[in-house]
Motif scaffolding. Structure first.
Motif, short mmCIF file in Angstrom:
data_model
loop_
_atom_site.label_atom_id
_atom_site.label_comp_id
_atom_site.label_asym_id
_atom_site.label_seq_id
_atom_site.Cartn_x
_atom_site.Cartn_y
_atom_site.Cartn_z
N PRO A 12 -1.88 13.65 35.86
CA PRO A 12 -3.27 13.36 35.64
C PRO A 12 -4.02 13.15 37.00
N LEU A 13 -2.95 12.92 38.12
CA LEU A 13 -3.79 12.64 39.20
C LEU A 13 -4.31 13.59 40.23
N LEU A 16 -7.15 13.93 38.61
CA LEU A 16 -8.48 13.00 38.45
C LEU A 16 -8.79 13.93 39.69
N LEU A 19 -11.09 16.38 39.95
CA LEU A 19 -12.70 15.80 39.55
C LEU A 19 -13.44 15.22 40.48
N LEU A 20 -12.82 14.76 41.06
CA LEU A 20 -13.37 14.05 42.19
C LEU A 20 -14.26 14.71 43.52
N LEU A 23 -17.05 16.14 41.42
CA LEU A 23 -18.27 15.48 41.93
C LEU A 23 -18.82 15.55 43.05
N ARG A 74 -20.50 1.68 36.01
CA ARG A 74 -20.39 2.66 37.55
C ARG A 74 -21.75 3.93 36.41
N PRO B 106 -9.41 -1.09 38.30
CA PRO B 106 -10.33 -0.88 37.17
C PRO B 106 -9.39 0.17 35.45
N TYR B 157 -15.82 8.11 36.96
CA TYR B 157 -14.34 7.82 37.70
C TYR B 157 -13.48 6.90 38.11
N ASP B 158 -12.10 6.40 38.51
CA ASP B 158 -12.26 5.45 39.87
C ASP B 158 -10.63 5.91 40.46
N VAL B 159 -10.80 6.23 41.13
CA VAL B 159 -9.10 6.14 41.82
C VAL B 159 -8.33 5.84 42.83
N GLY B 190 -3.00 4.62 41.29
CA GLY B 190 -3.54 5.21 39.75
C GLY B 190 -5.15 5.53 39.84
N GLY B 191 -5.51 5.62 38.72
CA GLY B 191 -6.98 6.50 38.01
C GLY B 191 -7.49 5.58 36.79
N ARG B 192 -8.84 6.29 36.45
CA ARG B 192 -9.43 6.12 35.43
C ARG B 192 -10.44 7.43 35.05
N LEU B 193 -10.43 7.56 33.90
CA LEU B 193 -11.66 8.81 33.44
C LEU B 193 -11.91 8.27 32.01
N VAL B 207 -3.81 5.94 34.16
CA VAL B 207 -2.68 5.56 34.86
C VAL B 207 -2.65 5.10 35.88
#
Lengths: 214, 333
Positions: A12-13, A16, A19-20, A23, A74, B106, B157-159, B190-193, B207
């Motif tokens: 998952p990391l 992410l 994705l970043l 973006l 957000r 978050p 997203y948040d990382v 961590g992160g949130r999508l 996560v």
């Protein structure tokens, strides 16, 4: 050195991170059409809390509140700009109207013949329902609903609820000047549109509202 | 390495902001906040009033795109005073904001949306008390943003990289917060999508992973999912979280879940029901259930009076009788 927990799920990391990167490289031209501030406000602010009245804060306070909330919720860049224009702009229009009213009260004779500053009264040349209808659809439907009955998607979160503009008895009590002033400067939970719309557009939408049927 | 990269590049960007952003006096500096006063009548216990919290929030723009926010919390009549968060945010880019300082992590939804004037049911749901220890705030750097995904819909997203939890092997996660000056070399990541749709639904995955005991190399990893749907005054939402906590005797699994629904009948009345549970396999006295039911009365858009009855179930011997009636008056100002 950063240490992940043993046996942790790194996938998952990595996702992410990818994705970043995506973006950051998306060009502005690839993004969507700009939303209206009213739509952003009505579809987002009530997700987490009761919607605040648009006259709850000054323009400069709304500037900070919008930044804070857009960050927390957000919102996209365009959504943030739209809702900032909507709320900050409405507050600025309200403050200008208040300033003008104060000025008018000090000079009643000179301004009396011009009516309220920033408001163009309805007259015999007005108006085109298609123009007013388009403005109504873009700016008003979120709260007042497509028929103006006060049942738009944002209505449930507002206290007091949006007015039923199709209520003939209610509308008869409001003069054209009052409606023009409300649309321009706002009232209760309704924002003013003096900055978003030109005086002529305000006139068009008021004329359209006058034609709504129960 | 990932944490270092995020941290260093974010700090560099913030530093550049301070140097390059046009000077502007503080814009819209303001104090806001929320308060929460409760009357709690527990089954077989002592009923009490509780000035649960008074939180003062200071927000404002500093220079250009630099924004600052801080929240001070006075809990239980001043018995506890804490800094809930204090951060700088750089908001220049279209799809990216950088947050640095102390912030609310978050992970999921409830941890961020915990304030009483927002949370429609008094108290925390199980799972966001002893699994993810809400309110969990930490110090570090966060990248946050959103991308349009259709009209008025978006992917967010948040990382983040933070100091992380720290504590004894196999210990209670709630007691591992407040690692303000990191006691070890390891950081937590961590992160949130999430996908937010204009029709009113939001779905997200989170996560969080890091080492909580550096000397023994023990880590904790949490995964979670949250979803919500709102339409015409109706709301339903739920959240699940699972923590895998390494311990000398083997991994500990800690699971939490809640579901909540409400309906705004009229502008001043909103009945709400919440079910939550928490399971710690192998530690039965942590298997808890809760059903809270009641109404929120809204005298205005800033205040709520909530009247709730909470039925608690605890799998232990002897069984604990601790149902509660809670009257809560809360204001967001």
């Amino acid at each position: 050195m950063f240490a992940l927990a043993k046996g942790s799920k790194e996938t998952p990391l990595v996702g992410l991170g990818a994705l970043l990167l995506a973006l950051l490289v998306v060009p502005a031209s690839a993004q969507q059409q700009k939303p209206s501030g009213a739509d952003v406000w009505s579809t987002n602010c009530g997700r987490c809390h009761r919607v605040r009245a648009v006259d709850a804060y000054t323009a400069s306070q709304w500037e900070s509140v919008v930044t804070h909330m857009a960050l927390t919720a957000r919102l996209t860049y365009d959504e943030t700009q739209a809702v900032r224009e909507f709320l900050v702009g409405a507050a600025q229009a309200r403050e200008r109207a208040a300033s003008s009213a104060a000025s008018a009260s000090r000079q009643p004779l000179r301004l009396a013949s011009r009516g309220n500053v920033g408001v163009v009264p309805l007259d015999s040349r007005c108006c085109d329902p298609t123009v007013g209808g388009a403005i109504f659809k873009a700016q008003c439907v979120a709260c007042h609903g497509p028929g103006g009955k006060g049942n738009g998607p944002a209505a449930a979160a507002l206290n007091p609820r949006p007015a039923n503009l199709a209520d003939a008895a209610r509308m008869e009590k409001l003069s054209d000047d009052s409606l023009l002033q409300i649309v321009t400067a706002g009232r209760l939970t309704m924002p003013g549109y003096g900055r978003t719309l030109t005086p002529e557009q305000v006139r068009e939408v008021v004329a359209y509202v006058r034609g709504l049927k129960p | 390495m990932i944490a270092k990269t995020i941290g260093l590049s974010s700090m560099l960007a913030l530093g550049c902001t301070l140097l390059l952003a046009p000077a502007a006096n503080g814009q819209g500096l303001m104090v806001t906040g929320y308060a929460n006063i409760e009357y709690i009548n527990p089954q077989g216990g002592t009923h009490t009033f509780d000035a649960h919290n008074l939180n003062l929030i200071l927000i404002g723009k500093l220079r250009g795109d630099l924004f600052a926010a801080g929240e001070i919390e006075y809990e239980h009549g001043g018995e506890e005073i804490a800094l809930e968060y204090a951060y700088l945010a750089f908001t220049r880019w279209r799809n990216l904001n950088i947050v640095a300082g102390k912030f609310i992590v978050p992970f999921g939804s409830f941890n961020v949306n915990h304030p009483a004037w927002i949370n429609k049911v008094p108290g925390r749901p199980f799972g966001f008390d002893r699994v993810l220890p809400a309110t969990y705030n930490d110090i570090g750097v966060m990248l946050r943003g959103a991308l349009p995904a259709g009209f008025l819909s978006r992917v967010t997203y948040d990382v983040w990289a933070v100091n992380g939890l720290a504590g004894a092997p196999g210990g209670d996660l709630r007691g591992m917060r407040d690692n303000l000056i990191d006691v070890d070399k390891s950081k937590s990541l961590g992160g949130r999508l999430a996908f937010v749709h204009r029709l009113g639904f939001e779905i997200a995955a989170s996560v969080l992973t890091g080492t909580y005991n550096d000397s023994l190399g023990l880590g904790v990893t949490m995964i979670g999912a949250d979803a919500a749907f709102q339409r015409s005054g109706f709301e339903i939402k739920g959240e699940v979280v699972q923590a895998t906590q390494q311990a000398p005797g083997g991994d500990l699994k800690k699971n939490g879940f809640y579901a909540q629904t409400s309906y705004l009948v009229v502008a001043w009345l909103e009945p709400t029901v919440r079910y939550s549970q928490m399971d710690f396999p192998g530690a039965s006295n942590r298997d808890l259930r809760e059903i809270s039911a009641g109404v929120s009365l809204y005298p205005s858009d800033i205040g709520a009076l909530r009247l709730f009855y909470r039925i608690n179930g605890e799998r232990s011997v002897p069984e604990v009788k601790d149902n509660q009636f809670i009257a809560q008056f809360t204001v967001g100002f």
